[in-house]
Design a protein around this motif. Structure first.
Motif, PDB file in Angstrom:
ATOM      1  N   ALA A 273       0.824  -1.214   0.000  1.00 57.30           N
ATOM      2  CA  ALA A 273       0.000   0.000   0.000  1.00 57.30           C
ATOM      3  C   ALA A 273       0.853   1.257   0.000  1.00 57.30           C
ATOM      4  CB  ALA A 273      -0.933  -0.010   1.207  1.00 57.30           C
ATOM      5  N   SER A 274       2.116   1.134   0.435  1.00 59.38           N
ATOM      6  CA  SER A 274       2.985   2.308   0.487  1.00 59.38           C
ATOM      7  C   SER A 274       3.688   2.571  -0.834  1.00 59.38           C
ATOM      8  CB  SER A 274       4.028   2.136   1.603  1.00 59.38           C
ATOM      9  OG  SER A 274       4.895   1.053   1.301  1.00 59.38           O
ATOM     10  N   TYR A 275       3.522   1.662  -1.802  1.00 55.02           N
ATOM     11  CA  TYR A 275       4.157   1.863  -3.101  1.00 55.02           C
ATOM     12  C   TYR A 275       3.494   3.017  -3.852  1.00 55.02           C
ATOM     13  CZ  TYR A 275       6.868  -2.485  -2.921  1.00 55.02           C
ATOM     14  OH  TYR A 275       7.758  -3.462  -2.601  1.00 55.02           O
TER      15      TYR A 275
ATOM     16  N   LYS B 149      15.414   5.492 -11.285  1.00 51.39           N
ATOM     17  CA  LYS B 149      15.435   6.137  -9.969  1.00 51.39           C
ATOM     18  C   LYS B 149      16.831   6.644  -9.679  1.00 51.39           C
ATOM     19  CE  LYS B 149      14.235   5.491  -5.111  1.00 51.39           C
ATOM     20  NZ  LYS B 149      13.784   4.547  -4.063  1.00 51.39           N
ATOM     21  N   LEU B 150      16.934   7.895  -9.285  1.00 51.20           N
ATOM     22  CA  LEU B 150      18.238   8.480  -8.998  1.00 51.20           C
ATOM     23  C   LEU B 150      18.856   7.745  -7.813  1.00 51.20           C
ATOM     24  CD1 LEU B 150      17.479  12.285  -9.441  1.00 51.20           C
ATOM     25  CD2 LEU B 150      18.266  10.617 -11.118  1.00 51.20           C
ATOM     26  N   GLY B 151      19.990   7.106  -8.067  1.00 48.56           N
ATOM     27  CA  GLY B 151      20.657   6.337  -7.037  1.00 48.56           C
ATOM     28  C   GLY B 151      20.033   4.986  -6.771  1.00 48.56           C
ATOM     29  N   GLY B 152      19.158   4.543  -7.680  1.00 51.01           N
ATOM     30  CA  GLY B 152      18.480   3.263  -7.468  1.00 51.01           C
ATOM     31  C   GLY B 152      18.357   2.445  -8.734  1.00 51.01           C
ATOM     32  N   ARG B 153      17.299   1.643  -8.813  1.00 52.13           N
ATOM     33  CA  ARG B 153      17.114   0.713  -9.904  1.00 52.13           C
ATOM     34  C   ARG B 153      16.312   1.332 -11.036  1.00 52.13           C
ATOM     35  NH1 ARG B 153      14.514  -4.259  -6.841  1.00 52.13           N
ATOM     36  NH2 ARG B 153      14.154  -4.935  -8.967  1.00 52.13           N
ATOM     37  N   LYS B 154      16.337   0.619 -12.178  1.00 52.41           N
ATOM     38  CA  LYS B 154      15.544   1.014 -13.337  1.00 52.41           C
ATOM     39  C   LYS B 154      14.295   0.153 -13.404  1.00 52.41           C
ATOM     40  CE  LYS B 154      19.687   2.204 -16.023  1.00 52.41           C
ATOM     41  NZ  LYS B 154      20.647   1.922 -14.947  1.00 52.41           N
ATOM     42  N   LEU B 155      13.184   0.764 -13.786  1.00 54.09           N
ATOM     43  CA  LEU B 155      11.937   0.034 -13.931  1.00 54.09           C
ATOM     44  C   LEU B 155      11.392   0.274 -15.328  1.00 54.09           C
ATOM     45  CD1 LEU B 155      11.900   1.456 -10.797  1.00 54.09           C
ATOM     46  CD2 LEU B 155      10.175  -0.330 -10.606  1.00 54.09           C
ATOM     47  N   VAL B 156      10.835  -0.768 -15.936  1.00 53.85           N
ATOM     48  CA  VAL B 156      10.390  -0.690 -17.322  1.00 53.85           C
ATOM     49  C   VAL B 156       8.943  -1.173 -17.434  1.00 53.85           C
ATOM     50  CG1 VAL B 156      10.798  -1.471 -19.679  1.00 53.85           C
ATOM     51  CG2 VAL B 156      12.727  -1.085 -18.158  1.00 53.85           C
ATOM     52  N   ALA B 157       8.163  -0.474 -18.240  1.00 57.48           N
ATOM     53  CA  ALA B 157       6.800  -0.896 -18.536  1.00 57.48           C
ATOM     54  C   ALA B 157       6.563  -0.795 -20.039  1.00 57.48           C
ATOM     55  CB  ALA B 157       5.786  -0.035 -17.780  1.00 57.48           C
ATOM     56  N   ARG B 158       5.561  -1.517 -20.543  1.00 58.09           N
ATOM     57  CA  ARG B 158       5.167  -1.456 -21.950  1.00 58.09           C
ATOM     58  C   ARG B 158       3.743  -0.923 -22.051  1.00 58.09           C
ATOM     59  NH1 ARG B 158       8.187  -5.178 -25.024  1.00 58.09           N
ATOM     60  NH2 ARG B 158       7.335  -4.117 -26.856  1.00 58.09           N
TER      61      ARG B 158
ATOM     62  N   LEU C 207       6.437   1.395  -7.153  1.00 62.87           N
ATOM     63  CA  LEU C 207       7.599   2.281  -7.055  1.00 62.87           C
ATOM     64  C   LEU C 207       7.817   2.687  -5.605  1.00 62.87           C
ATOM     65  CD1 LEU C 207       6.900   4.735 -10.034  1.00 62.87           C
ATOM     66  CD2 LEU C 207       8.300   2.673 -10.068  1.00 62.87           C
ATOM     67  N   SER C 208       9.052   2.682  -5.176  1.00 64.29           N
ATOM     68  CA  SER C 208       9.360   3.234  -3.864  1.00 64.29           C
ATOM     69  C   SER C 208       9.454   4.753  -3.980  1.00 64.29           C
ATOM     70  CB  SER C 208      10.676   2.661  -3.337  1.00 64.29           C
ATOM     71  OG  SER C 208      11.726   2.920  -4.245  1.00 64.29           O
ATOM     72  N   ALA C 209       9.281   5.434  -2.879  1.00 63.70           N
ATOM     73  CA  ALA C 209       9.338   6.901  -2.896  1.00 63.70           C
ATOM     74  C   ALA C 209      10.719   7.357  -3.346  1.00 63.70           C
ATOM     75  CB  ALA C 209       9.014   7.440  -1.507  1.00 63.70           C
ATOM     76  N   GLY C 210      10.745   8.458  -4.095  1.00 62.44           N
ATOM     77  CA  GLY C 210      12.023   8.979  -4.563  1.00 62.44           C
ATOM     78  C   GLY C 210      11.877   9.812  -5.818  1.00 62.44           C
ATOM     79  N   ARG C 211      13.022  10.145  -6.429  1.00 67.72           N
ATOM     80  CA  ARG C 211      13.055  10.970  -7.641  1.00 67.72           C
ATOM     81  C   ARG C 211      13.369  10.078  -8.841  1.00 67.72           C
ATOM     82  NH1 ARG C 211      17.263  15.205  -7.235  1.00 67.72           N
ATOM     83  NH2 ARG C 211      16.042  16.323  -8.803  1.00 67.72           N
ATOM     84  N   TYR C 212      12.632  10.294  -9.938  1.00 69.11           N
ATOM     85  CA  TYR C 212      12.754   9.442 -11.121  1.00 69.11           C
ATOM     86  C   TYR C 212      12.919  10.280 -12.390  1.00 69.11           C
ATOM     87  CZ  TYR C 212      11.115   5.498  -8.298  1.00 69.11           C
ATOM     88  OH  TYR C 212      10.986   4.520  -7.341  1.00 69.11           O
TER      89      TYR C 212
ATOM     90  N   VAL D 274       8.062  11.232  -6.427  1.00 73.91           N
ATOM     91  CA  VAL D 274       6.843  10.546  -5.975  1.00 73.91           C
ATOM     92  C   VAL D 274       6.990  10.207  -4.497  1.00 73.91           C
ATOM     93  CG1 VAL D 274       6.226   9.602  -8.222  1.00 73.91           C
ATOM     94  CG2 VAL D 274       7.763   8.320  -6.752  1.00 73.91           C
ATOM     95  N   LYS D 275       5.859  10.298  -3.793  1.00 74.69           N
ATOM     96  CA  LYS D 275       5.809   9.982  -2.373  1.00 74.69           C
ATOM     97  C   LYS D 275       5.169   8.619  -2.168  1.00 74.69           C
ATOM     98  CE  LYS D 275       5.230  14.904  -1.307  1.00 74.69           C
ATOM     99  NZ  LYS D 275       4.344  15.925  -0.686  1.00 74.69           N
ATOM    100  N   SER D 276       5.384   8.038  -1.034  1.00 78.02           N
ATOM    101  CA  SER D 276       4.796   6.737  -0.715  1.00 78.02           C
ATOM    102  C   SER D 276       3.280   6.789  -0.872  1.00 78.02           C
ATOM    103  CB  SER D 276       5.162   6.333   0.718  1.00 78.02           C
ATOM    104  OG  SER D 276       6.549   6.156   0.850  1.00 78.02           O
ATOM    105  N   GLY D 277       2.730   5.810  -1.612  1.00 72.96           N
ATOM    106  CA  GLY D 277       1.285   5.712  -1.795  1.00 72.96           C
ATOM    107  C   GLY D 277       0.722   6.631  -2.857  1.00 72.96           C
ATOM    108  N   GLU D 278       1.557   7.481  -3.472  1.00 73.74           N
ATOM    109  CA  GLU D 278       1.080   8.441  -4.455  1.00 73.74           C
ATOM    110  C   GLU D 278       0.911   7.791  -5.831  1.00 73.74           C
ATOM    111  OE1 GLU D 278       2.253  12.883  -6.215  1.00 73.74           O
ATOM    112  OE2 GLU D 278       3.725  11.688  -5.097  1.00 73.74           O
ATOM    113  N   ALA D 279      -0.171   8.131  -6.527  1.00 70.45           N
ATOM    114  CA  ALA D 279      -0.421   7.663  -7.894  1.00 70.45           C
ATOM    115  C   ALA D 279      -0.333   8.864  -8.824  1.00 70.45           C
ATOM    116  CB  ALA D 279      -1.784   6.995  -7.999  1.00 70.45           C
TER     117      ALA D 279
END
Length: 524
Positions: A32-34, A59-68, A80-85, A105-110
């Motif tokens: 729920a916090s994603y 994600k700055l300082g983190g992993r890459k995420l990919v969607a189609r 997504l975890s909270a952070g800057r992308y 993005v903040k925790s739980g934000e869409a």
């Protein structure tokens, strides 16, 4: 396969030492916090949705995420975890576009409405006809393969019932073209083909000669998708002589049912390689290393393949494979990715090499010019591995960001490996400097190899310039180096930054316990 597992596990372990080997396991209650990011990708001119476009969140300082994107052009990056992308989008035939601002993005934000409008790339086409050189009759289902000389792009087409073919959506540039058809000798088009944007380069015709059928040897079989058990059409099956003293090679292309036939073969041991776009290349009986390939004698032998699919990306790595500087054909190149560098809303199932350390995510087989192209890779870090009749060696580490990486050339070096002995006795190779004679500077290419099971282990390496009297003039390098291909540039100065006089000099390269010396001439 066990042998390969150990081999590649060690390869990737060494380079993964700086990252955590244990992935965090999330508690379901934390879902729920994603956060999530969503939007739409469309054609900039028409406004039409782009299906199966890629959207990547870095994600700055983190992993890459990919969607189609789906059939409506909509994408969703979730969990997504909270952070800057930083976000970017790409679709085949379109320019990559980076979102103009960094998103927080903040925790739980869409976060929704993050849309992309992509511009089409200007492209051209190649067309022609394939016929029998004696009768003039059309050759049906001939395969025409084109490869960009300067860049990392290839494409193919098949001739129709009248022998005509058409290859479109090619970026402007110079291309080589070759034709392959069952029962005919492979034919390469004599001159480079210039492709101009918004035009057709027509009249690229092939007059092919029949092979003739004089020998009894025959190998046949079927190539299937290992996961779905469905046939793979247009796969290549390459048979080449297992003995270096008897050079012979033939390639067959599978039909719509995944079936192929290699005919007119001499009766002698062959090694068989199966390869297809979007799949991991394998030698017969699931061998990935050439030295483990099972030998087949073509007495009406059936050889079937089950190939594993690769990931779906949008970037390529390309270059040339050489053996002592000469093009090497039918070398297999694997791209190995770090484990856990991606997360993806769609399941990606590349061939697992190690559950802890990494995956083989793409493969390619070098052409007669030594050219290879690893396709459809996602951004990330990859390690290249090359296997051929001359041994299995590592290539360089390649980091892909938002741009295809060309010119990754690998000189594997000729080893004096005997049958049954797959160790790599050499730890280095030294090439002649160029230009030679030179003024004011020259380039010295060299290669550092690893050992059989520690191909990425650092090797203490030095490159030193001496004069005719044997006096040390310049230390170009003296350090621990990861195995790979390198170049050193000597600017004609000594260790005190003073210009040396014209004359003969020697450069001595040492890697581990191996050394080699070559001569060069400085002119003024």
């Amino acid at each position: 396969m066990k042998k390969l597992f150990i081999f590649l596990t060690v390869v990737i372990f060494i380079f993964s030492a700086s990252i955590s080997l244990f992935a965090r396991v999330d508690n379901p209650s934390t879902y729920a916090s994603y956060a999530s990011i969503s939007g739409k990708v469309t054609d900039q001119k028409s406004g039409e949705p782009l299906v199966k476009a890629f959207v990547m969140a870095d994600k700055l300082g983190g992993r890459k995420l990919v969607a189609r994107t789906d059939s409506s052009g909509v994408y969703l990056l979730d969990k997504l975890s909270a952070g800057r992308y930083e976000l970017s989008a790409f679709a085949f035939g379109y320019f990559l576009k980076v979102y103009p601002e960094t998103l927080t993005v903040k925790s739980g934000e869409a976060l929704s409405g993050i849309n992309f409008e992509l511009n089409t790339m200007p492209t051209g086409s190649i067309s022609g006809r394939v016929t029998d050189s004696l009768t003039g009759n059309p050759i049906v289902h001939a395969r025409i393969f084109v490869h960009n000389i300067e860049g990392c792009e290839k494409s193919l087409a098949f001739s129709d019932s009248a022998g005509h073919y058409f290859i479109d959506k090619l970026q402007a540039g110079s291309y080589r073209a070759s034709a392959f058809a069952r029962g005919y000798k492979p034919l390469r088009y004599g001159v480079p083909i210039e492709v101009v944007a918004d035009s057709v380069s027509s009249g690229v015709d092939f007059l092919m000669k029949e092979n003739g059928h004089q020998r009894e040897g025959k190998i046949f079989g079927q190539v299937k998708d290992l996961e779905t058990d469905l046939p793979i059409p247009f796969a290549d099956v390459i048979a080449y002589s297992a003995s270096p003293d008897q050079e012979y090679e033939q390639t067959a292309v599978t039909d719509e049912d995944g079936k192929y036939v290699l005919e007119d073969l001499p009766i002698m041991p062959f090694k068989i390689l199966g390869t297809a776009t979007g799949y991991i290349s394998e030698y017969y009986k699931e061998a990935l290393l050439e030295e483990d390939a099972h030998k087949v004698t073509p007495t009406s032998s059936q050889v079937d393949f089950g190939l594993s699919g690769t990931q779906e990306g949008f970037l390529n790595i390309g270059g040339r494979i050489t053996l002592d500087g000469k093009p090497l054909e039918n070398a297999t190149v694997y791209a190995i990715s770090k484990i856990e560098q991606f997360s993806n809303s769609e399941e990606i199932s590349p061939l697992k090499v190690s559950s802890l350390y990494g995956n083989i995510t793409a493969s390619a087989v070098s052409s007669s010019e030594g050219e290879y192209l690893l396709e459809k890779l996602l951004p990330g870090t990859y390690y290249l591995l090359v296997t051929s009749p001359y041994g299995t060696v590592n290539g360089p580490e390649v980091e892909l960001k938002f741009k295809t990486f060309c010119g990754v050339d690998i000189n594997i070096g000729r080893s004096d490996v005997k049958e049954g002995n797959t160790s790599l006795p050499k730890k280095m190779s030294l090439s002649q400097n160029y230009p030679n004679p030179f003024n004011p500077s020259t380039t010295i290419p060299f290669t550092v190899y690893g050992s059989r099971f520690m191909v990425h282990s650092p090797v203490h390496t030095s490159l030193v310039v001496y004069n005719l009297a044997g006096q040390k003039v310049r230390i170009l390098l003296d350090e621990e180096m990861i195995p790979g291909d390198y170049q050193a540039i000597w600017d004609g100065k000594d260790d005190n930054d003073k210009k040396v006089s014209s004359g003969i000099y020697f450069y001595r390269f040492k890697a581990g316990d191996n050394s080699e010396t070559k001569k060069m001439i400085m002119l003024k």
